[in-house]
Design an enzyme around this catalytic site. Structure first.
Site, PDB file in Angstrom:
ATOM      1  N   ASP A 287      -8.799  -9.498   2.231  1.00 63.34           N
ATOM      2  CA  ASP A 287      -9.037  -8.733   3.469  1.00 63.34           C
ATOM      3  C   ASP A 287     -10.349  -9.154   4.142  1.00 63.34           C
ATOM      4  O   ASP A 287     -10.652  -8.717   5.245  1.00 63.34           O
ATOM      5  CB  ASP A 287      -9.059  -7.221   3.195  1.00 63.34           C
ATOM      6  CG  ASP A 287      -7.671  -6.597   3.319  1.00 63.34           C
ATOM      7  OD1 ASP A 287      -6.729  -7.321   3.672  1.00 63.34           O
ATOM      8  OD2 ASP A 287      -7.540  -5.389   3.059  1.00 63.34           O
TER       9      ASP A 287
ATOM     10  N   GLU B 257      -7.582  -7.658  -3.056  1.00 56.69           N
ATOM     11  CA  GLU B 257      -8.237  -7.058  -1.879  1.00 56.69           C
ATOM     12  C   GLU B 257      -9.210  -7.997  -1.183  1.00 56.69           C
ATOM     13  O   GLU B 257      -9.473  -7.865   0.009  1.00 56.69           O
ATOM     14  CB  GLU B 257      -8.953  -5.774  -2.287  1.00 56.69           C
ATOM     15  CG  GLU B 257      -8.949  -4.706  -1.219  1.00 56.69           C
ATOM     16  CD  GLU B 257      -7.552  -4.165  -0.964  1.00 56.69           C
ATOM     17  OE1 GLU B 257      -7.129  -4.186   0.184  1.00 56.69           O
ATOM     18  OE2 GLU B 257      -6.869  -3.764  -1.936  1.00 56.69           O
TER      19      GLU B 257
ATOM     20  N   SER C 154      -7.940  -1.568   6.980  1.00 53.52           N
ATOM     21  CA  SER C 154      -7.313  -0.875   8.109  1.00 53.52           C
ATOM     22  C   SER C 154      -6.828   0.501   7.689  1.00 53.52           C
ATOM     23  O   SER C 154      -6.220   1.220   8.488  1.00 53.52           O
ATOM     24  CB  SER C 154      -6.101  -1.660   8.593  1.00 53.52           C
ATOM     25  OG  SER C 154      -6.480  -2.936   8.993  1.00 53.52           O
TER      26      SER C 154
ATOM     27  N   THR D   7      -4.251   1.306  -2.509  1.00 48.98           N
ATOM     28  CA  THR D   7      -3.684  -0.038  -2.339  1.00 48.98           C
ATOM     29  C   THR D   7      -4.075  -1.012  -3.448  1.00 48.98           C
ATOM     30  O   THR D   7      -5.102  -0.818  -4.104  1.00 48.98           O
ATOM     31  CB  THR D   7      -4.170  -0.623  -0.982  1.00 48.98           C
ATOM     32  OG1 THR D   7      -3.516  -1.855  -0.717  1.00 48.98           O
ATOM     33  CG2 THR D   7      -5.675  -0.863  -0.966  1.00 48.98           C
TER      34      THR D   7
ATOM     35  N   THR E 162       0.792  -1.233   0.000  1.00 48.74           N
ATOM     36  CA  THR E 162       0.000   0.000   0.000  1.00 48.74           C
ATOM     37  C   THR E 162       0.832   1.295   0.000  1.00 48.74           C
ATOM     38  O   THR E 162       2.040   1.269   0.155  1.00 48.74           O
ATOM     39  CB  THR E 162      -0.985  -0.024   1.202  1.00 48.74           C
ATOM     40  OG1 THR E 162      -1.711  -1.234   1.155  1.00 48.74           O
ATOM     41  CG2 THR E 162      -1.947   1.118   1.239  1.00 48.74           C
TER      42      THR E 162
HETATM   43  N1  GLU Z   1      -5.425  -4.117   2.222  1.00 43.03           N
HETATM   44  C1  GLU Z   1      -5.063  -3.435   3.428  1.00 43.03           C
HETATM   45  C2  GLU Z   1      -6.225  -2.665   3.971  1.00 43.03           C
HETATM   46  O1  GLU Z   1      -7.011  -2.191   3.236  1.00 43.03           O
HETATM   47  C3  GLU Z   1      -3.933  -2.502   3.247  1.00 43.03           C
HETATM   48  C4  GLU Z   1      -2.746  -3.270   2.904  1.00 43.03           C
HETATM   49  C5  GLU Z   1      -1.510  -2.726   3.426  1.00 43.03           C
HETATM   50  O2  GLU Z   1      -1.384  -1.614   3.891  1.00 43.03           O
HETATM   51  O3  GLU Z   1      -0.567  -3.436   3.352  1.00 43.03           O
HETATM   52  O4  GLU Z   1      -6.328  -2.497   5.136  1.00 43.03           O
END
Ligand code: GLU
Length: 584
Positions: free
Chosen positions: A445, A442, A470, A423, A405
């Site tokens: 997640d 994604e 997150s 991301t 990200t």
């Molecule tokens: N996919 C993660 C999220 O949306 C972010 C991934 C990352 O920061 O490595 O929380």
């Protein structure tokens, strides 16, 4: 409070580095004993960009210097990042935008998160025997690809707040893609360590490896004509040219024909994709207002919960070097994560007590759990019972979140502020590539398991749902004006990175250069993660004495921040990555 104040007289650890809160502007401080340079603080009068790659920051800065808005610059920054930092974000991914509009003095949050295809079911990540797949078995291939949201987010934001012609904003990235750019050391290292996963698919393998099969080296001039073509199509036709037509056809083919782990994304999923405006989640913290992204991100709620609990303690008196501060911060984070695991998911599918979770009385009660003087036992870290107008019970989910990200921050001459985290999920996403960009993973997640103890998991896969995130793009407000814009990559550690930086700035008076560089200490699930090779290691023994298990490791944040004041702008980029802040 007596016990807390006494602890304030305790040991001094992190200051042993000799870092001062007053690092001079425009200088790089000498390497600290922490192993991290204090980040350079860049000052500017009118506008600024802080982003993860110098070429992206420069492209955004030029748009701002030419009279473009922060949103115009965002499009240039994002499209260049998608080229030069392709492993982290891009057209094939999703993003959250927190935007302060200087004209209306309002914060708006836009959700450009990927969505699960309509053919996806809660069992997407279970094997034939009903067991959750291993993480990378789920990630690599089409199964993990959600409908990308970033292009629609750029379009929606431009429709609302763009000033320059849409088409012109794609020119910097298109030119770089055609003429080539030097592969950065970070990208080269990541390609080399990825090895076989990137070689699984021909388009990806051809792009990231030389004809001899060797990973691209730092400094190699890399051209991406396919990406230039994609950008030129979107520049001419707007987001519809991405979500329908040849680009969409190629995305769907790539996902559905990716071998044994093929996915179910369809043309209809792409054509129906919508960006959602969400209500900003704001919490008062010590006379300031901290605003960020609500569900489907867990970011602002978890940070708000931590701050709401910690407001009951005098962190300023305790200080940043005191193990007692880190006991409070660590256990507040664990309690926030216990609630997150049970309650947080996409509010379009699952009722979530956001108001109850952030209620100061509820958080005051939760904070009482921190009144002891030892680490909470694992049994004591359970989700709470926030006030709710209708009852609903969920099981605890389990999502695996590894860091990649990118986060960037932009301020334009009118005082509009962009704080955007963007991301493709894991480094290099699903490893599938089409049109010169990588497709996200994604969907991993989501919680792989659908039920827990007979109860459905809030963050389980459902068709059309957005996986819990997150990501925590944040704007801190003081007296109705933006004071600080900040965010970071880092998987579920993002929440701790951003919360720690906010506490460091607000409670400990540290400047932007220090807050992006300070050693990380994060506790999500019991063990305390300490950043190896930094001053954080000095807290290992005191934290063990408080009852924590301590783990030392690399903690790869990418905090980018801009502080705003009547005197101008101060920006800084996390020294762990390759970013810069630039402005005039
Ligand atoms: N996919 C993660 C999220 O949306 C972010 C991934 C990352 O920061 O490595 O929380």
């Amino acid at each position: 409070m007596t016990k807390r104040t006494l602890a304030a007289l305790g040991l001094v650890f992190l200051t042993a580095t000799g870092a001062s809160a007053q690092q001079a502007s425009d200088t790089v401080a000498p390497e600290r004993a922490t192993g991290l340079a204090v980040a350079k603080v860049v000052t500017a009068k009118t506008h600024m960009v802080a982003a993860a790659h110098p070429l992206a920051a420069a492209a955004g800065e030029k748009i701002l210097a030419d009279g473009g808005s922060a949103i115009d610059a965002m499009i240039a920054v994002q499209t260049v990042l998608g080229l030069v930092e392709p492993q982290s974000s891009g057209l094939g991914g999703g993003a959250f935008l927190v935007y302060y509009d200087a004209g209306t003095k309002r914060i708006t949050t836009l959700d450009g998160r990927e969505t699960a295809p309509m053919e996806a079911t809660p069992k997407l990540f279970l094997d034939e025997t009903g067991q959750p797949l291993k993480f990378f078995d789920a990630v690599v291939g089409g199964r993990s690809v959600g409908t990308p949201g970033t292009v629609m987010l750029m379009q929606e934001a431009h429709n609302r707040w763009g000033r320059k012609d849409w088409k012109s904003l794609f020119a910097p990235a298109e030119t770089l893609a055609r003429d080539g750019f030097a592969v950065s050391p970070r990208l080269a290292t990541l390609i080399a360590t990825e090895g076989d996963k990137l070689k699984a698919f021909e388009a990806t393998s051809t792009y990231f490896f030389g004809a001899d099969g060797a990973p691209l080296k730092a400094g190699t001039l890399l051209k991406n004509p396919a990406y230039a073509e994609t950008l030129s199509t979107i520049a001419a036709g707007g987001a519809p040219a991405f979500y329908t037509g040849p680009i969409a056809d190629a995305i769907v083919d790539t996902v559905r024909m990716s071998g044994k782990n093929a996915g179910v994304l369809s043309l209809a999923d792409l054509a129906n994709y919508r960006v959602e405006e969400r209500r900003p989640v704001c919490i008062d913290y010590r006379a300031l207002e901290v605003c960020g992204m609500g569900p489907p991100s867990s970011g602002a709620v978890a940070i708000g919960q931590m701050l709401g609990m910690l407001e009951n303690f005098d962190l300023k008196a305790l200080g940043k070097d005191n193990p007692e501060s880190w006991r409070l911060i660590g256990d507040a984070q664990r309690l926030a994560f216990a609630d997150r695991e049970r309650y947080l998911a996409d509010t379009d599918f699952v009722p979530i007590p956001v108001k109850g979770l952030l209620d100061k009385t509820y958080l005051g009660e939760r904070a009482k759990l921190l009144d002891g003087d030892k680490a909470l036992g694992n049994d004591a870290v359970t989700s709470g019972k926030p006030e709710w107008d209708h009852a609903f019970n969920f099981g605890r989910g389990a999502a695996i979140e590894l860091p990649s990200t990118s986060h960037f921050v932009i301020v334009d001459k009118d005082g509009n502020v962009v704080s955007m985290t963007t991301t493709i999920e894991n480094g290099f996403g699903s490893r599938l590539m089409t049109g010169g960009f990588l497709l996200n993973n994604e969907l991993t997640d989501f919680s792989f398991k659908t039920h827990d103890d007979g109860m459905p998991v809030a963050n389980r896969v459902e068709p059309g749902k957005r996986p819990r995130s997150s990501m925590s793009p944040t704007i801190v407000m003081k007296d109705g004006k933006p004071l600080l814009a900040i965010g970071s990559p880092g998987g579920s550690q993002i929440i701790g990175y951003v919360a720690q930086a906010l506490i460091a700035h607000i409670d400990w008076g540290m400047d932007v250069g220090e807050i992006v560089a300070m050693p990380h200490l994060i506790n999500r699930f019991g063990p305390y993660d300490l950043e190896a090779g930094t001053g954080a290691e000095k807290l290992a023994e005191p934290l063990k004495a408080l009852g924590y298990e301590v783990k030392m490791g690399e903690m790869n944040s990418g905090l980018h921040a801009i502080a705003l004041s009547a005197d101008g702008l101060k920006g800084a980029a996390d020294p762990r990555r390759e970013g810069v802040a630039v402005g005039k």
